[in-house]
Design a protein around this motif. Structure first.
Motif, PDB file in Angstrom:
ATOM      1  N   GLU A 128      52.382  11.601 -24.566  1.00  0.00           N
ATOM      2  CA  GLU A 128      51.619  11.683 -24.115  1.00  0.00           C
ATOM      3  C   GLU A 128      51.852  13.927 -24.177  1.00  0.00           C
ATOM      4  N   HIS A 180      50.740  13.470 -28.014  1.00  0.00           N
ATOM      5  CA  HIS A 180      48.821  13.207 -28.444  1.00  0.00           C
ATOM      6  C   HIS A 180      47.851  14.231 -27.189  1.00  0.00           C
ATOM      7  N   GLY A 181      49.034  14.397 -26.584  1.00  0.00           N
ATOM      8  CA  GLY A 181      48.423  16.542 -26.141  1.00  0.00           C
ATOM      9  C   GLY A 181      48.587  17.493 -27.204  1.00  0.00           C
ATOM     10  N   LEU A 220      47.518  16.589 -30.189  1.00  0.00           N
ATOM     11  CA  LEU A 220      46.733  16.950 -30.729  1.00  0.00           C
ATOM     12  C   LEU A 220      45.259  16.639 -30.593  1.00  0.00           C
ATOM     13  N   ASP A 221      45.457  16.224 -29.122  1.00  0.00           N
ATOM     14  CA  ASP A 221      44.314  17.297 -28.890  1.00  0.00           C
ATOM     15  C   ASP A 221      43.391  18.882 -28.562  1.00  0.00           C
ATOM     16  N   ARG A 222      44.450  19.452 -28.295  1.00  0.00           N
ATOM     17  CA  ARG A 222      44.375  20.269 -28.521  1.00  0.00           C
ATOM     18  C   ARG A 222      44.088  21.482 -30.146  1.00  0.00           C
ATOM     19  N   MET A 271      43.108  19.636 -32.075  1.00  0.00           N
ATOM     20  CA  MET A 271      41.199  19.979 -32.433  1.00  0.00           C
ATOM     21  C   MET A 271      40.332  20.791 -32.192  1.00  0.00           C
ATOM     22  N   GLN A 272      40.887  20.335 -30.501  1.00  0.00           N
ATOM     23  CA  GLN A 272      40.042  21.682 -29.687  1.00  0.00           C
ATOM     24  C   GLN A 272      39.755  23.061 -30.200  1.00  0.00           C
ATOM     25  N   PRO A 300      36.027  14.794 -29.871  1.00  0.00           N
ATOM     26  CA  PRO A 300      36.429  13.707 -29.472  1.00  0.00           C
ATOM     27  C   PRO A 300      35.889  12.434 -29.833  1.00  0.00           C
ATOM     28  N   TYR A 323      36.999  13.379 -34.245  1.00  0.00           N
ATOM     29  CA  TYR A 323      37.975  12.490 -34.664  1.00  0.00           C
ATOM     30  C   TYR A 323      38.584  11.332 -33.328  1.00  0.00           C
ATOM     31  N   THR A 324      39.133  10.614 -33.663  1.00  0.00           N
ATOM     32  CA  THR A 324      39.703   9.273 -33.286  1.00  0.00           C
ATOM     33  C   THR A 324      40.954   8.904 -33.615  1.00  0.00           C
ATOM     34  N   VAL A 326      45.657   8.599 -37.334  1.00  0.00           N
ATOM     35  CA  VAL A 326      44.642   9.368 -37.247  1.00  0.00           C
ATOM     36  C   VAL A 326      43.934   9.763 -37.522  1.00  0.00           C
TER      37      VAL A 326
END
Length: 589
Positions: A510, A513-514, A516-518, A520-521, A527, A533-534, A551
């Motif tokens: 997690e 994963h977090g 990666l989200d940051r 992309m942010q 998302p 992105y997915t 990814v």
């Protein structure tokens, strides 16, 4: 750059005047050299071995002068003084003359076919009626050593041998024999040894042991004999003691053997042009006839003069000056390149002497004109082309991402771009052929066999080296990976990757994963599947089954994230689980 050590007193005596240290430093700069250090033998020993060892050493002041690596004619006092005197227009450049003896009276060097597999080339010359003093002799030996370390590439390309000609009888034979068949007394030794014993003798010698690998694994060793079977030398290792040069030597045979005939000819030319000034008839060299295995003959040294034509406007344009053709000819003559104006002032005819093997192209002539004119005298101008530098967009993006990853609590690592095949294949549970890796043709160590195709092994090795650090370990790296690409100009292509790893008692999927989200942010990638992105479930040899995702961004796969496979963790000598993210950031530029 080679450094030439000369005694200050001898240098000033040869120059015909004295200088202060500051004046001589300025003179060196004007001539394109650098006075590196003012020292003495005592100071050198004191620095290297302590004051106790320096007791009794000479206090004579030494100038250490840095010489450009391609100026072989400045590697000794004689060449240095001659160059400075011509530069200051106190003397004219001497003309070197090759004397070819009457038929049957000259020396001959016969090369046999056995040398072809070891060191196939040999050239030779004779300095007649030369007068040595202690300082001249020291300079003669020192020049040979400087050439050995420089153009001769530590004797790999050329080895120099100098002999007292009056102690031997020609013709001379350059051949190659089995080590057991060669027996002679090496220089400064008291008894005879076979070639094999000589190799053992010098295996611990601090100076000669470095040259032993050049021939020790060959079935035959090169050797030079005179007509009576006396050994002159076993190149490139050692000369024979029988032909040892002393201060009383009057006639010197110089032979150069090697694997590169061009370099051998240059080395021979340099030695004879530097020390022929001490011959009874200065600047003359007696030629030697070299007979090749095929029966052909050649006279050495070549002492070849050649002419080059250069346009004055070409020199003026390249240097940024506006001198007349006659002025440019005078500048070049001061640099030992005798020049005169031809063709109604449209061309300069430049004579290249045998001492200037560094003059290969017109740009070399331009460089000498600039040195003689004086770099400090060239007027500084604002470039006509107005440009503003800017950071490469990919590098700018990488810098911004580094800041955000550091802010997220990850520590940056910087690992080697080269790694072993095992690191990117076996340890990651894949085959080397599937990695598309660029291989090093002749790797020096097993650690640097290929260019990395992924950043993961470098980070895992970094964690392995820091296992004692408190958990969790959170590392990242943004660097290039390299893969083969037959469509690329060089056959390979670089990609800028971002890799982050989380190492703790639990995998921490997690966390990755977090991250990666940051990422992309901050890249402003939403998302969603259409224009964002997915992540989709996937499999990877380096990842735990069912714990890997691919990814996708901007319609293409950019990397993977997941929990590292236990076998991979074990192979990198780790004991805790970890999660990793690796993506290509180039699509976001």
């Amino acid at each position: 750059m080679p450094t030439v050590s000369v005694k200050r007193e001898l240098l000033f005596q040869a120059l015909g005047r004295s200088y202060t240290d500051e004046e001589f430093d300025e003179l060196c700069f004007e001539f394109g050299l650098e006075l590196d250090e003012i020292t003495s033998e005592k100071d050198i020993i004191s620095k290297e071995k302590g004051e106790e060892k320096a007791k009794g050493a000479s206090d004579v002041v030494l100038y250490k002068i840095d010489v450009p690596a391609n100026r072989y004619d400045l590697l000794c006092l004689e060449g240095l003084v001659r160059g400075l005197q011509v530069f200051k227009e106190r003397i004219n450049l001497p003309r070197f003359e090759k004397i070819i003896p009457a038929e049957g009276e000259g020396q001959r060097l016969i090369i046999t076919e056995q040398t072809a597999q070891v060191r196939p080339h040999a050239v030779a010359a004779v300095l007649r009626n030369i007068t040595f003093t202690k300082d001249r002799y020291d300079s003669f030996i020192d020049l040979q050593e400087k050439l050995h370390q420089n153009i001769c590439r530590k004797r790999a390309l050329v080895a120099i041998g100098t002999h007292d000609l009056d102690t031997i009888t020609g013709p001379f034979t350059y051949t190659a024999k089995a080590p057991s068949e060669i027996k002679f007394k090496p220089l400064n030794q008291s008894q005879e040894y076979t070639a094999s014993q000589i190799m053992d003798l010098y295996r611990t010698d601090s100076h000669l042991r470095h040259y032993l690998p050049l021939i020790e694994n060959k079935p035959r060793y090169p050797v030079i004999y005179d007509s009576n079977g006396v050994v002159l030398s076993m190149p490139p290792i050692i000369n024979g003691d029988h032909t040892k040069i002393t201060l009383n030597t009057r006639n010197v045979l110089i032979e150069c053997t090697g694997t590169d005939i061009t370099k051998a000819k240059i080395v021979l030319d340099i030695i004879v042009t530097m020390f022929s000034e001490y011959c009874e008839k200065p600047f003359t060299v007696e030629a030697v006839e070299v007979v090749y295995p095929n029966g052909k003959t050649h006279i050495y040294p070549e002492l070849a003069y050649r002419t080059e034509k250069v346009k004055p406007e070409y020199i003026n344009k390249k240097v940024g000056i506006s001198e007349t053709p006659s002025s440019l000819a005078k500048l070049l003559t001061r640099m030992c390149l005798k020049s005169h104006v031809t063709g109604n002032g449209n061309h300069l005819e430049v004579e290249i002497p045998p001492t200037r093997a560094d003059i290969i192209h017109a740009c070399d002539i331009v460089e000498d004109a600039a040195i003689a004119y004086g770099y400090n005298n060239i007027q500084m101008l604002i470039p006509k082309t107005y440009t503003i530098a800017n950071q490469l967009p990919l590098n700018k993006l990488a810098e911004l991402l580094r800041l955000d990853l550091a802010a997220a609590g990850f520590t940056e690592a910087l690992t080697f771009a080269l790694c072993s095949q095992e690191d990117i294949a076996d340890k990651l549970r894949t085959d080397i052929s599937a990695t598309n890796a660029v291989r090093i043709a002749n790797p020096k160590t097993a650690e640097f066999q290929v260019a990395r195709t992924t950043l993961l092994p470098g980070l895992l090795k970094t964690i392995a080296a820091n296992r004692k650090m408190p958990l969790p370990l959170k590392l990242f790296e943004i660097s290039d990976i390299v893969v083969k690409d037959p469509n690329a100009e060089v056959g390979a292509r670089n990609y800028r990757h971002l890799c982050a790893i989380y190492y703790n008692k639990s995998p921490g999927f997690e966390i990755i994963h977090g991250l990666l989200d940051r990422v992309m942010q901050v890249l402003e990638v939403p998302p969603n599947e259409e224009n964002g992105y997915t992540i989709k479930a996937a499999e990877g040899s380096a990842f735990f089954p069912g714990r890997c995702a691919e990814v996708f961004a901007k319609g293409q796969s950019i990397g993977k994230l997941g929990v590292v496979h236990p076998d991979v963790i074990t192979k990198f000598e780790l004991t805790m689980p970890c999660s990793v993210l690796e993506i290509n950031i180039e699509p976001f530029v």
